[in-house]
Design a protein around this motif. Structure first.
Motif, PDB file in Angstrom:
ATOM      1  N   GLY A 131     -10.048   4.803  15.520  1.00 47.65           N
ATOM      2  CA  GLY A 131     -11.130   5.094  16.443  1.00 47.65           C
ATOM      3  C   GLY A 131     -12.050   6.199  15.973  1.00 47.65           C
ATOM      4  O   GLY A 131     -11.668   7.065  15.167  1.00 47.65           O
ATOM      5  N   TYR A 132     -13.278   6.189  16.485  1.00 47.04           N
ATOM      6  CA  TYR A 132     -14.284   7.218  16.232  1.00 47.04           C
ATOM      7  C   TYR A 132     -14.873   7.629  17.582  1.00 47.04           C
ATOM      8  O   TYR A 132     -15.182   6.786  18.412  1.00 47.04           O
ATOM      9  N   ARG A 133     -15.021   8.936  17.762  1.00 44.51           N
ATOM     10  CA  ARG A 133     -15.611   9.431  19.015  1.00 44.51           C
ATOM     11  C   ARG A 133     -16.697  10.449  18.701  1.00 44.51           C
ATOM     12  O   ARG A 133     -16.442  11.453  18.029  1.00 44.51           O
ATOM     13  N   ALA A 134     -17.925  10.181  19.169  1.00 34.23           N
ATOM     14  CA  ALA A 134     -18.998  11.163  19.015  1.00 34.23           C
ATOM     15  C   ALA A 134     -18.603  12.444  19.743  1.00 34.23           C
ATOM     16  O   ALA A 134     -17.978  12.410  20.809  1.00 34.23           O
ATOM     17  N   LYS A 135     -18.948  13.580  19.174  1.00 33.65           N
ATOM     18  CA  LYS A 135     -18.568  14.874  19.728  1.00 33.65           C
ATOM     19  C   LYS A 135     -18.936  14.955  21.204  1.00 33.65           C
ATOM     20  O   LYS A 135     -20.051  14.633  21.608  1.00 33.65           O
ATOM     21  N   SER A 136     -17.967  15.398  22.026  1.00 36.38           N
ATOM     22  CA  SER A 136     -18.196  15.528  23.465  1.00 36.38           C
ATOM     23  C   SER A 136     -17.361  16.695  23.965  1.00 36.38           C
ATOM     24  O   SER A 136     -17.364  17.764  23.362  1.00 36.38           O
ATOM     25  N   THR A 137     -16.629  16.507  25.054  1.00 31.83           N
ATOM     26  CA  THR A 137     -15.709  17.524  25.560  1.00 31.83           C
ATOM     27  C   THR A 137     -14.284  17.126  25.179  1.00 31.83           C
ATOM     28  O   THR A 137     -14.009  15.941  24.943  1.00 31.83           O
ATOM     29  N   PRO A 138     -13.343  18.075  25.119  1.00 28.96           N
ATOM     30  CA  PRO A 138     -11.989  17.713  24.700  1.00 28.96           C
ATOM     31  C   PRO A 138     -11.312  16.696  25.611  1.00 28.96           C
ATOM     32  O   PRO A 138     -10.559  15.839  25.131  1.00 28.96           O
ATOM     33  N   GLU A 139     -11.593  16.751  26.921  1.00 26.83           N
ATOM     34  CA  GLU A 139     -10.964  15.777  27.812  1.00 26.83           C
ATOM     35  C   GLU A 139     -11.487  14.373  27.531  1.00 26.83           C
ATOM     36  O   GLU A 139     -10.728  13.387  27.573  1.00 26.83           O
TER      37      GLU A 139
END
Length: 775
Positions: free
Chosen positions: A571-579
């Motif tokens: 998976g890849y996740r664009a930077k956001s909040t840790p939750e």
């Protein structure tokens, strides 16, 4: 007199004795709704609704007197002439007489005086108490405009002049403005729902109140079917260590359900069976403590769709009316003004004007198990219009499960927590805070003292270690772009990419497809620009392909991060909040069948993507930057998460905020103390319709039978004859787009009005991406 002429015209058709008052016209049934029948029917029903919090006597009085103004000759003559001739007759307002009548009896108990606003706003909504008080002062000085109505009503209902003061709930502290504010709301809800139901029963005879279904019966059905599903799952796939862990967690939750009503925290890692555990705890707790219903509120429509389907399979009877109500309709049938300025010439009403049937058909949550969105729940608690507030009283003596509680907006936390505390302390509510990233809500002022929180699962930390199924990598720098991530992700056979906005999702999907515009069933897209049914089909396609080991590339916005049971290897996740990053990681190696070292979630910061500061709370981003990232903690670190939440709230709350009034909703809480209901409702909108609106889409690929069903529901709304089933029928055919985009679409002929602020999309609809964002 007009009354006598009207009666003469109706002789032999509609009995209407001169010495009787009417509340509503005959409608299609040919029978007048007599005033005293409606007043007493509303009063008795309102009293029944308010009895759980000791407000039965108060609600009875307000329900009995709410239509007193209809006793005026001008009002009676207007209604009868309208019913006789079919012409629309303008009648005088009928709220002032009952407002004054109640205020006169409540003067001895000042804390009850604001309840006069229940009658004053029973059609238009709760007004600010300061405005109601001014109107009352004027009426107290000169009551001539309402004396006639009161006198005529007293002739058929002498009890309205008995002068006794309603009983005050024994828990009410007149100095506690939050308690007074919520009492007015709850009583208003009970009276409004009773009024609407009694009116609906006149115009549409039949059962308008669902038969009671006991929580014990539902609990036993839930448990029996759950166990059957486990046996079937193990028969087809075999038992696993994860199944055993989930069962142990579930049994611990059932033991905790015996605890007394109050606030509970369900802190479980993703994949530990949180949905079934939360439902089991809620039903068992309700069964043991005699509570009336369970309300599950989730932040995203995509979760309500999935959770409602799972709960239906466990709770709905094989025959008879369903017990699970899914309610997330984005329709506002009383929108003050929708985009555009044209009028609906066919029906002779301006855009956005409410109609009687639309209001009567609004969902009132008369069901034992409800799955809704957090937006709808907060709107129910803090709204001021009849259509939003009429279901509030259904929360009393219920279990409310706030799923993904970390998604509550920081800017509204103070009033939300204060309101929920009122429901727990005075209205018999048990509140379950459910999340894999449990926020530290006790750090905020409304919950700092006197409100104990119990853990459903006593020791969650070991579970997080046992269920650690991914490792995190961090990707930053000038070379990181949406295009580079799309290319890198395409090197894997099965991959999930989660981005911060619909335009970014659109770009990733286009990059994967390339110049080949033919559909590739393995390249999938998820966003709110797709209808609910389209999203469900996409999730099901992804699940099937993943299970069969087929190539699967899925790009999604954050809607996939909670409650969507998919299991990707990468998976890849664009930077956001840790939750949010942890929730996205919950879709990677979800079943724990792969080694952790091979199950990677890459958090990336694309130079050309939507920045997290544009989407997420800036204080959250600031607090996260100190704790999470390359060389720092990862989002699965519970100690780092706890410290992050505390720091995040300190940056915002009260005197620590750049805003001198506070940034967690302290200003709204001050407005609640002033009983300024309209402004509180305006500020408490979790989804600001200035930015996002729902549209109904009849997809080209729908089968003909489904197309006809959707069109029928649209026509019912357009012609002002909907039922609650109408709104439910449209839910899976709704997508969401920005308001400005909708305005442009209306001007271009790509969207046409249905009712209120709801429109039908008639422009192009991509078979994979839904409504495309403008170039």
């Amino acid at each position: 007199m007009v009354v006598q002429r009207a009666v003469a015209a109706l002789k032999g058709v509609l009995p209407s004795p001169v010495d009787r008052l009417v509340a509503h016209s005959p409608g299609h049934q040919g029978t007048w709704h007599w005033y005293e029948d409606h007043a007493r029917g509303t009063a008795e029903l309102a009293s029944r609704f308010a009895e759980p919090w000791g407000g039965g006597d108060l609600a009875y009085r307000l329900g009995r007197d709410h239509d007193t103004g209809k006793g005026a000759c001008a009002w009676q003559e207007g209604l009868i002439e309208e019913a006789t001739t079919g012409r629309k007759i303008r009648r005088p307002p009928h709220n002032n007489a009952g407002t004054l009548l109640f205020a006169r009896t409540a003067e001895r108990v000042p804390a009850l005086l604001p309840c006069a606003g229940v009658i004053e706003g029973h059609h238009t909504g709760l007004s600010a108490w300061s405005e109601v008080r001014l109107r009352l002062k004027s009426l107290m000085i000169d009551s001539s405009e309402v004396d006639e109505a009161i006198h005529r009503v007293a002739m058929v209902m002498p009890e309205v002049l008995d002068g006794s003061c309603p009983t005050v709930p024994n828990w009410l502290d007149p100095r506690d403005t939050a308690a007074v504010e919520m009492l007015v709301r709850m009583t208003y809800s009970a009276v409004i729902d009773a009024d609407r139901l009694d009116t609906a029963a006149h115009f549409r005879p039949g059962t308008h109140i669902r038969p009671h279904v006991g929580m014990h019966e539902l609990w036993e059905r839930y448990e029996a079917r759950r166990q059957g599903a486990i046996v079937e799952r193990q028969r087809s796939k075999g038992a696993s260590w994860l199944d055993k862990l989930r069962e142990n967690v579930y049994q611990e939750a059932l033991e905790a359900a015996a605890g007394k009503p109050g606030v509970y925290r369900l802190h479980l890692p993703t994949g530990a069976g949180k949905t079934f555990t939360g439902g089991g705890f809620a039903l068992r707790h309700a069964s043991l403590h005699g509570l009336r219903r369970v309300i599950v509120a989730v932040p995203f429509i995509s979760i309500t769709e999935q959770n409602a389907a799972e709960y239906r399979s466990l709770l709905d009877p094989e025959q008879g009316p369903p017990v699970v109500l899914e309610h997330h309709s984005a329709v506002n049938v009383e929108a003050p003004q929708s985009p555009g300025t044209s009028t609906n010439a066919r029906h002779g009403q301006k855009r956005g004007q409410p109609n009687r049937w639309a209001k009567l058909a609004t969902e009132n949550w008369d069901a034992p198990f409800i799955v809704t969105t957090t937006v709808r729940l907060i709107e129910t608690i803090f709204g001021n219009t009849p259509w939003a507030t009429r279901r509030l009283h259904r929360l009393a003596n219920s279990v409310i499960v706030l799923d993904e509680v970390q998604a509550l907006p920081d800017g509204l936390l103070t009033p939300i927590l204060s309101g929920l505390r009122e429901l727990v302390e005075h209205y018999g509510v048990t509140l379950v805070l459910s999340s894999a990233t449990q926020p530290e809500l006790a750090a905020l002022n409304p919950w700092r003292s006197g409100l104990p929180q119990r853990d459903v699962v006593a020791a969650p930390a070991p579970l997080f270690e046992q269920l650690r199924r991914v490792r995190y990598e961090w990707r930053t720098g000038p070379d990181v772009t949406l295009t580079s991530i799309a290319a890198e992700a395409a090197d894997h056979d099965q991959v999930l990419v989660v981005v911060n906005g619909t335009k970014d999702a659109n770009r990733i999907h286009r990059a994967w497809i390339g110049t080949n515009h033919e559909e590739n069933p393995g390249i999938l897209h998820l966003s709110t620009r797709m209808t609910g049914g389209h999203r469900r089909e996409t999730i099901q396609a992804a699940k099937q392909r993943l299970g069969e080991g087929m190539g699967t590339f899925l790009v999604s916005t954050s809607l996939i991060e909670a409650g969507v049971n998919l299991d990707f290897p990468r998976g890849y996740r664009a930077k956001s909040t840790p939750e949010s990053e942890q929730q996205a990681a919950g879709r990677i190696n979800r079943e724990g069948k792969r080694p952790v070292k091979d199950s990677v979630m890459t958090v990336f910061d694309p130079q050309d993507g939507l920045k997290p500061e544009m989407v997420y709370n800036t204080c959250a981003i600031a607090a996260a930057s100190r704790r999470f990232g390359d060389g720092l903690a990862d989002p699965d670190d519970l100690d780092a998460l706890r410290s992050y939440y505390q720091h995040r709230y300190r940056l915002q709350a009260g005197q620590h905020s750049k805003d001198p009034n506070g940034a967690t909703g302290e200003v709204i809480e001050a407005l609640r103390a002033k009983l300024h209901y309209p402004e509180v409702a305006r500020r408490m909108r979790m989804i600001d319709n200035e930015h996002s609106l729902a549209v109904v889409v009849i997809r080209p690929r729908l089968e003909e039978e489904a197309r006809q069903a959707v069109q029928k529901a649209v026509d019912q709304l357009r012609h002002g004859l909907p039922t609650p089933a109408t709104y439910r029928a449209l839910q899976e055919h709704m997508a969401s787009i920005p308001k400005r985009e909708l305005e442009l679409a209306i001007n271009a002929g790509h969207a046409i009005e249905i009712t209120g602020d709801l429109h039908q999309w008639v422009g192009s609809y991509h078979p994979q991406r839904g409504i495309e964002p403008p170039a």
